[in-house]
Design a protein around this motif. Structure first.
Motif, PDB file in Angstrom:
ATOM      1  N   CYS A 304      73.434  75.227 164.131  1.00 40.27           N
ATOM      2  CA  CYS A 304      74.623  74.448 164.497  1.00 40.27           C
ATOM      3  C   CYS A 304      74.916  74.454 165.994  1.00 40.27           C
ATOM      4  CB  CYS A 304      75.848  74.923 163.711  1.00 40.27           C
ATOM      5  SG  CYS A 304      76.282  76.639 163.929  1.00 40.27           S
ATOM      6  N   ILE A 305      74.049  75.058 166.801  1.00 41.50           N
ATOM      7  CA  ILE A 305      74.253  75.057 168.240  1.00 41.50           C
ATOM      8  C   ILE A 305      73.425  73.942 168.870  1.00 41.50           C
ATOM      9  CG2 ILE A 305      72.367  76.684 168.708  1.00 41.50           C
ATOM     10  CD1 ILE A 305      75.723  76.663 170.548  1.00 41.50           C
ATOM     11  N   VAL A 306      73.995  73.247 169.825  1.00 37.40           N
ATOM     12  CA  VAL A 306      73.286  72.172 170.532  1.00 37.40           C
ATOM     13  C   VAL A 306      73.226  72.547 172.009  1.00 37.40           C
ATOM     14  CG1 VAL A 306      73.246  69.718 171.101  1.00 37.40           C
ATOM     15  CG2 VAL A 306      74.108  70.458 168.889  1.00 37.40           C
ATOM     16  N   PRO A 307      72.142  73.169 172.447  1.00 37.41           N
ATOM     17  CA  PRO A 307      72.057  73.587 173.848  1.00 37.41           C
ATOM     18  C   PRO A 307      71.885  72.428 174.814  1.00 37.41           C
ATOM     19  CG  PRO A 307      70.016  74.093 172.693  1.00 37.41           C
ATOM     20  CD  PRO A 307      70.978  73.618 171.663  1.00 37.41           C
ATOM     21  N   TYR A 308      71.391  71.284 174.307  1.00 37.74           N
ATOM     22  CA  TYR A 308      71.183  70.111 175.162  1.00 37.74           C
ATOM     23  C   TYR A 308      71.905  68.911 174.558  1.00 37.74           C
ATOM     24  CZ  TYR A 308      67.294  73.096 176.634  1.00 37.74           C
ATOM     25  OH  TYR A 308      66.534  74.150 177.057  1.00 37.74           O
ATOM     26  N   ILE A 327      70.255  63.768 169.211  1.00 40.54           N
ATOM     27  CA  ILE A 327      70.119  65.116 168.668  1.00 40.54           C
ATOM     28  C   ILE A 327      69.854  65.024 167.167  1.00 40.54           C
ATOM     29  CG2 ILE A 327      71.265  67.347 168.312  1.00 40.54           C
ATOM     30  CD1 ILE A 327      70.793  66.724 171.226  1.00 40.54           C
ATOM     31  N   TYR A 328      68.943  65.879 166.682  1.00 33.50           N
ATOM     32  CA  TYR A 328      68.641  65.904 165.261  1.00 33.50           C
ATOM     33  C   TYR A 328      69.122  67.223 164.655  1.00 33.50           C
ATOM     34  CZ  TYR A 328      65.421  62.250 166.815  1.00 33.50           C
ATOM     35  OH  TYR A 328      64.875  61.124 167.378  1.00 33.50           O
ATOM     36  N   PRO A 329      69.998  67.175 163.638  1.00 29.37           N
ATOM     37  CA  PRO A 329      70.437  68.406 162.983  1.00 29.37           C
ATOM     38  C   PRO A 329      69.241  69.232 162.513  1.00 29.37           C
ATOM     39  CG  PRO A 329      71.757  66.555 162.238  1.00 29.37           C
ATOM     40  CD  PRO A 329      70.636  65.973 163.063  1.00 29.37           C
ATOM     41  N   ASN A 330      69.327  70.541 162.696  1.00 26.30           N
ATOM     42  CA  ASN A 330      68.280  71.511 162.352  1.00 26.30           C
ATOM     43  C   ASN A 330      67.071  71.467 163.287  1.00 26.30           C
ATOM     44  OD1 ASN A 330      69.769  72.456 160.109  1.00 26.30           O
ATOM     45  ND2 ASN A 330      68.922  70.830 158.813  1.00 26.30           N
ATOM     46  N   PHE A 331      67.083  70.531 164.257  1.00 24.27           N
ATOM     47  CA  PHE A 331      66.020  70.492 165.274  1.00 24.27           C
ATOM     48  C   PHE A 331      66.670  70.313 166.653  1.00 24.27           C
ATOM     49  CE2 PHE A 331      64.043  68.971 161.381  1.00 24.27           C
ATOM     50  CZ  PHE A 331      62.865  69.700 161.336  1.00 24.27           C
ATOM     51  N   THR A 332      67.709  71.103 166.911  1.00 17.48           N
ATOM     52  CA  THR A 332      68.509  70.861 168.120  1.00 17.48           C
ATOM     53  C   THR A 332      67.767  71.165 169.402  1.00 17.48           C
ATOM     54  OG1 THR A 332      69.463  73.080 167.925  1.00 17.48           O
ATOM     55  CG2 THR A 332      70.679  71.265 166.898  1.00 17.48           C
ATOM     56  N   ARG A 334      64.703  70.189 169.859  1.00 20.05           N
ATOM     57  CA  ARG A 334      63.671  69.161 169.995  1.00 20.05           C
ATOM     58  C   ARG A 334      64.289  67.769 169.800  1.00 20.05           C
ATOM     59  NH1 ARG A 334      59.206  71.748 170.829  1.00 20.05           N
ATOM     60  NH2 ARG A 334      58.061  69.798 170.971  1.00 20.05           N
ATOM     61  N   PRO A 335      65.086  67.328 170.766  1.00 17.50           N
ATOM     62  CA  PRO A 335      65.743  66.018 170.663  1.00 17.50           C
ATOM     63  C   PRO A 335      64.820  64.870 171.073  1.00 17.50           C
ATOM     64  CG  PRO A 335      66.319  67.058 172.731  1.00 17.50           C
ATOM     65  CD  PRO A 335      65.448  68.040 171.995  1.00 17.50           C
ATOM     66  N   LYS A 336      65.329  63.677 170.934  1.00 16.90           N
ATOM     67  CA  LYS A 336      64.668  62.493 171.490  1.00 16.90           C
ATOM     68  C   LYS A 336      65.142  62.354 172.929  1.00 16.90           C
ATOM     69  CE  LYS A 336      64.373  57.448 170.963  1.00 16.90           C
ATOM     70  NZ  LYS A 336      64.858  56.283 170.172  1.00 16.90           N
ATOM     71  N   VAL A 337      64.213  62.114 173.869  1.00 12.28           N
ATOM     72  CA  VAL A 337      64.572  62.025 175.288  1.00 12.28           C
ATOM     73  C   VAL A 337      64.023  60.745 175.899  1.00 12.28           C
ATOM     74  CG1 VAL A 337      64.615  64.545 175.527  1.00 12.28           C
ATOM     75  CG2 VAL A 337      62.508  63.292 176.083  1.00 12.28           C
ATOM     76  N   ILE A 350      60.361  54.832 178.826  1.00  9.96           N
ATOM     77  CA  ILE A 350      59.545  55.737 178.033  1.00  9.96           C
ATOM     78  C   ILE A 350      60.453  56.676 177.249  1.00  9.96           C
ATOM     79  CG2 ILE A 350      57.701  57.465 178.089  1.00  9.96           C
ATOM     80  CD1 ILE A 350      57.040  56.459 180.936  1.00  9.96           C
ATOM     81  N   TYR A 351      60.269  56.693 175.934  1.00 12.68           N
ATOM     82  CA  TYR A 351      61.018  57.610 175.076  1.00 12.68           C
ATOM     83  C   TYR A 351      60.035  58.572 174.417  1.00 12.68           C
ATOM     84  CZ  TYR A 351      64.998  54.439 175.510  1.00 12.68           C
ATOM     85  OH  TYR A 351      66.023  53.674 175.998  1.00 12.68           O
ATOM     86  N   LYS A 352      60.480  59.818 174.238  1.00 11.95           N
ATOM     87  CA  LYS A 352      59.638  60.800 173.568  1.00 11.95           C
ATOM     88  C   LYS A 352      60.475  61.580 172.557  1.00 11.95           C
ATOM     89  CE  LYS A 352      56.221  61.192 177.223  1.00 11.95           C
ATOM     90  NZ  LYS A 352      55.433  62.082 178.124  1.00 11.95           N
ATOM     91  N   ASP A 353      59.950  61.667 171.337  1.00 13.52           N
ATOM     92  CA  ASP A 353      60.603  62.432 170.276  1.00 13.52           C
ATOM     93  C   ASP A 353      59.919  63.793 170.228  1.00 13.52           C
ATOM     94  OD1 ASP A 353      61.539  63.583 167.941  1.00 13.52           O
ATOM     95  OD2 ASP A 353      61.560  61.690 166.826  1.00 13.52           O
TER      96      ASP A 353
END
Length: 371
Positions: A304-308, A327-332, A334-337, A350-353
């Protein structure tokens, strides 16, 4: 909005979250255009980070609780601490049984109870509550702001752990007053900019026992909430204080508060060190699961923490600079940037997941934005 250390804030930026003085009054309101004078004034108040809006900022991040409720809670905690300090120092130990003191203590604890109910009402009415905002604190009001933050963070963790409502109440209440013993610790020690001596450190450590001794005389505070004040510095491996308890010997609510307490402390500027970035604080807590912290609580924290938060500028392990887009829950972690320091020849963005780009990781936040 983006959280930015004040040395990187430029005149002409817009403030994304209001800043309050030590009395809870608005010092700078959200949306104001920052000037060099404003930035200097905020720095003088011991505030070293700001939320700003600029071309890279993502959508506004909702506060976990309303700013008005946060300021009300801070004010009540501050007054409670002052009351404790005043009566404990005015007439020796006998004053702690003074009828006036008992009546005043009861009044403050009733106010704190109402605040707990308001905080619970706000958070229990939300779905998928994520911790994605670091609160801005001033040096003078740190202890009180920290107490409120720890209560909110602890409640989010308790919800993640699916605690029943009564336990959530005891948890939030205990977290709000977990540091009340610090009212008896000299301010020159709490605000010391140098490393504490062994003697000073021992004085600080006494706050857990002193807070518990103060609270155990009140029937308004549940027993488990009082235990939080006593045990929130105990550690899984037995190296904590005041009693050196191990693992299951430590109340689970105190173990939850321990994680929230350390996270908020690490992400706060203190007289003796600068704040860690949220991601560094998360890494610290995850690295100390099963030694300092309860492993199950750390697992809940990691979900439940979102560092980014969205809008954060980050540096990737390949050297690219990117802005967090989703931001993806449970994958905080490793977001989409969106990459912002290079483009394809046709100008396409350019987008990267990072859930699928497994060779890439976020190194940390970036504050020097590429031209």
């Amino acid at each position: 909005m983006r959280l930015v250390p004040i040395q990187y804030v430029k005149a002409g930026s817009f403030l994304a979250k209001s800043i309050y003085d030590d009395k809870g009054a608005v010092l700078l309101r959200e949306g104001v255009k920052l000037t060099e004078s404003y930035i200097r004034r905020v720095t003088q108040l011991g505030i070293f980070t700001m939320y700003i809006n600029d071309e890279y900022s993502g959508p506004e991040v909702d506060d976990l609780i309303k700013p008005e409720l946060r300021q009300k809670a801070i004010k009540t905690i501050k007054e409670t601490f002052y009351s404790f300090d005043k009566f404990s120092s005015s007439a020796g130990k006998g004053s702690m049984q003074d009828k006036k003191f008992i009546a005043e203590r009861q009044k403050y604890f009733q106010s704190i109870s109402e605040i707990v109910k308001e905080i619970m009402e706000e958070l229990l009415g939300r779905r998928n509550v994520l911790i994605n905002v670091v609160d801005i604190k001033s040096t003078d009001n740190y202890t009180y702001q920290h107490s409120v933050n720890v209560a909110v963070l602890s409640l989010v963790l308790g919800i993640q752990l699916q605690l029943e409502r009564r336990k959530l109440y005891d948890l939030c209440l205990g977290a709000l007053i977990h540091d009340i013993g610090k009212a008896l610790v000299p301010q020159d020690i709490l605000l010391k900019s140098d490393k504490l001596t062994v003697e000073e450190l021992n004085i600080v450590k006494e706050h857990a026992q002193m807070g518990y001794d103060f609270l155990k005389g009140s029937s308004d505070i549940p027993a488990t909430s009082r235990i939080i004040a006593l045990q929130h510095h105990e550690m899984e491996d037995g190296k904590g204080y005041p009693e050196g308890r191990h693992g299951d010997e430590i109340n689970i609510l105190a173990q939850i508060v321990a994680v929230a307490d350390v996270y908020d402390a690490l992400t706060s500027d203190r007289p003796y060190r600068k704040a860690l970035s949220p991601n560094d604080a998360v890494e610290y807590i995850m690295a100390h699961g099963q030694t300092q912290f309860n492993y199950e609580v750390v697992k809940a924290f990691s979900k439940c923490i979102v560092p980014y938060p969205e809008g954060t500028i980050v540096k990737l392990s390949n050297g690219e600079i990117a802005v967090v887009e989703e931001i993806y829950p449970n994958f905080t972690l490793r977001p989409k940037v969106k990459i912002i320091n290079k483009k394809y020849g046709n100008g396409e963005e350019i987008y990267k997941d990072l859930r699928t780009e497994l060779g890439l990781v976020i190194v940390g936040p970036e504050y020097e934005i590429p031209e």
